[in-house]
Design an enzyme around this catalytic site. Structure first.
Site, mmCIF file in Angstrom:
data_model
loop_
_atom_site.group_PDB
_atom_site.id
_atom_site.type_symbol
_atom_site.label_atom_id
_atom_site.label_comp_id
_atom_site.label_asym_id
_atom_site.label_seq_id
_atom_site.Cartn_x
_atom_site.Cartn_y
_atom_site.Cartn_z
ATOM 1 N N SER A 453 -25.028 -23.182 -21.353
ATOM 2 C CA SER A 453 -26.287 -22.547 -21.209
ATOM 3 C C SER A 453 -27.345 -23.128 -20.241
ATOM 4 O O SER A 453 -27.989 -22.440 -19.548
ATOM 5 C CB SER A 453 -26.880 -22.292 -22.509
ATOM 6 N N ASP A 575 -36.802 -26.185 -27.398
ATOM 7 C CA ASP A 575 -35.647 -26.516 -27.927
ATOM 8 C C ASP A 575 -35.375 -28.304 -27.308
ATOM 9 O O ASP A 575 -34.452 -28.892 -27.693
ATOM 10 C CB ASP A 575 -34.232 -25.832 -28.420
ATOM 11 N N HIS A 578 -32.854 -26.361 -23.248
ATOM 12 C CA HIS A 578 -32.840 -25.282 -22.196
ATOM 13 C C HIS A 578 -34.283 -25.340 -21.255
ATOM 14 O O HIS A 578 -34.865 -26.056 -21.830
ATOM 15 C CB HIS A 578 -32.831 -23.849 -23.158
#
Length: 603
Positions: A453, A575, A578
């Site tokens: 991601s 987080d 990301h």
């Protein structure tokens, strides 16, 4: 069973307080709190939940069979009433505070919180999170009620198990009941192994009542084999020493597992939880024995204070940690923040224990009668009303529109970023010419970028720098998932002169052999290997493998994102993994700069 047997058993099964279990609860809840504060400090702290499960199964079954042997029946309504008074008021108080806080400070989460709260109120949180594909081990999402999944399992157990055990006690001997419970525990174990094998989903088997029942049932079995209220105090010193050796050894093993087990270790989903819970039985057995010195250790006052409040501490620690951490980047949280979280947890747990749980346990719901003359009771009632009103309004959906509006505004802000001017440094003309040529070569190149991601985050930014780049990023991808893709789809890149960027390791650990297999699949291509920044216990191990590969392989070049991103919380989303736009730009620039430097050095 005749009347004489019941009279004999009535004396044996008179309930008594078991302080050793409160001491064990203290260690369990401390482990859980440390794990949620920072999993890198105590990677196996989540096993404290399994300790709670085994204790619950043991204690509830002990109380039920004690009542049955003393009265020749089990008063189910009275049992459920006691559980209701013990558990539900504290949870409702927590939910009201969380919803009120969300409404005031986190309105973009209103809709999500409303749904999670409804699931929590009806004790179906675990199945709700399964249906929503929530990852329990993703501690970076703002889900302050996620920890209530375990209470949902326990409440489901408290609702159904007394019916089952009443039926079994009326019709079967203890030996047959033990055999039945053991078989069902093995079925639950089998379900965990099979479902995990088919889906590969850790959270499904971690959340499921069907797959976690095994742990509770082991505690139930111990209650028949080692009934706490029938244990004799007067035993020989040799037996006492033997018991303490067993208890201390089991405790040492459990504490060691708290430190060495990781939530990504696959063996725990393939029988590990069962083995760990089975080992916990020995600790419980000695902790409840009236002659054990180990039980006296667990009965020390500090442990009892924590143990008696373990339920309150468990309820409050997670939302406090989640909400406070949401104002910081994960992995870059100052130490003083952790201290504040611990103090807030202790404060709210004490308020809940002293002013909500204890009064209701002693007086029932009369503790909230509106009596203005009694200042303490009046203040408690007013507080509950003040929290209840906004909570009911949120649950009714009246603030859904507000939640959607704030959620949309927050998404727009994610594209905002700051740029800073860099000081221009004069270079040698020849160096400038080589650098310019290298930059032009890189800009015209067609590198392959494969990752997870984080690669998805930088995709659009990177293609603006190098338009012909091929981006293959997928949310949740692990390194072992990438190797077969490379071998089947990207064979053309396994040639000298080709450029490949590998960014993997965010979603889970991998071994040296697995990394080598992936790197080998790219042949003699120039590989740019990105180090990771992820606030998880495996971060250091993964980066060590990445650094070693870059050092030992001539065609592997290090893109040290871990070093470059240190001290830059503005690069990251909440987080700590990301990327915000500034982070995407910084990582893109770092990759391109590394490629240009390598191209210049070759010339």
């Amino acid at each position: 069973m005749d009347t004489k047997d019941f009279k004999r058993l009535e004396k044996m099964y008179s309930p008594r307080y078991l302080p050793g279990l409160d001491g064990l609860r203290a260690f369990a809840v401390i482990g859980i709190i440390i794990y949620h504060l920072n999993a890198q400090w105590l990677s196996g702290g989540f096993l404290g939940v399994d300790t709670f499960f085994v204790i619950s199964g043991y204690l509830i079954t002990s109380l039920l069979i004690s009542e049955y042997y003393r009265t020749q029946k089990i008063d189910l309504l009275e049992f459920w009433k006691r559980r209701l008074k013990r558990l539900i008021p504290a949870v409702l108080f927590l939910i009201c505070v969380v919803l009120t806080f969300t409404l005031i400070f986190k309105p973009e989460l209103i809709i999500q919180m409303k749904r999670d709260a409804i699931a929590a109120i009806f004790y179906v949180s675990n199945w709700w999170y399964i249906s929503q594909n929530v990852d329990y081990f993703n501690q970076f999402a703002i889900e302050p009620l996620k920890h209530l999944w375990s209470l949902a399992i326990e409440e489901q157990f408290y609702l159904l198990f007394p019916l089952v055990i009443t039926f079994l006690l009326h019709r079967f001997k203890p030996r047959n009941i033990i055999q039945t419970l053991f078989i069902v525990s093995l079925i639950s174990l089998g379900l965990m192994i099979v479902i995990h094998f088919i889906t590969g989903d850790n959270s499904r088997v971690y959340f499921g009542t069907d797959t976690r029942l095994q742990t509770l049932l082991l505690g139930c079995i111990l209650a028949f084999i080692w009934p706490p209220f029938a244990l004799k105090k007067d035993i020989s010193k040799k037996i006492v020493v033997s018991l303490d050796i067993i208890g201390i050894s089991g405790f040492a093993v459990l504490m060691t597992l708290f430190f060495i087990v990781g939530d990504q270790d696959q063996w725990i989903y393939n029988g590990g939880f069962y083995i760990i819970s089975f080992a916990t039985l020995f600790i419980i057995a000695i902790a409840v024995h009236p002659s054990s010195l180990f039980a006296k250790f667990l009965s020390m006052k500090p442990l009892l204070i924590i143990g008696k409040r373990s339920y309150s501490l468990y309820l409050w620690h997670y939302p406090i940690i989640v909400f406070v951490n949401s104002y910081y980047v994960q992995g870059q949280i100052p130490v003083y923040v952790y201290i504040i979280e611990i103090l807030l947890t202790a404060l709210m747990a004490e308020i809940s224990y002293r002013f909500i749980e204890t009064p209701i346990r002693k007086k029932g719901f009369k503790a909230f009668a509106f009596l203005p003359k009694k200042k303490g009771q009046f203040a408690r009632t007013v507080l509950v009303i003040l929290l209840l009103v906004p909570s009911i309004v949120v649950l009714s959906g009246q603030f859904d529109a507000l939640g959607k509006q704030h959620e949309a505004e927050k998404k727009e802000k994610k594209t905002e970023f700051k740029t800073t001017k860099k000081k221009v440094v004069k270079k040698d003309k020849q160096e400038d010419k080589q650098t310019a040529n290298s930059k032009e070569d890189i800009k015209k190149s067609s590198p392959l970028l494969i990752g997870d991601s984080v690669m998805v985050d930088i995709g659009n930014v990177f293609t603006k720098k190098i338009p012909n780049a091929q981006i293959d990023g997928k949310v949740g991808r692990q390194l072992v998932d990438a190797t077969p893709i490379v071998k089947s789809q990207y064979k053309d890149y396994a040639k000298k002169g080709q450029k490949v960027v590998v960014e993997l390791g965010t979603n889970g650990a991998f071994t040296k052999d697995q990394l080598n297999e992936l790197l080998d699949s790219f042949g003699k291509a120039d590989i740019y290997l990105v180090s990771i920044r992820v606030p998880r216990d495996y971060e250091g191990r993964i980066n060590k493998l990445i650094y070693e590969a870059a050092e030992k392989r001539s065609n592997v070049h290090l893109v040290d994102w871990y070093k470059a991103s240190a001290g830059h919380p503005e690069y990251f989303a909440y987080d700590g993994i990301h990327l915000e736009y500034a982070g995407s730009k910084a990582l893109t620039d770092l990759i391109v700069k590394t490629m240009e430097t390598h191209a210049t050095n070759k010339k």
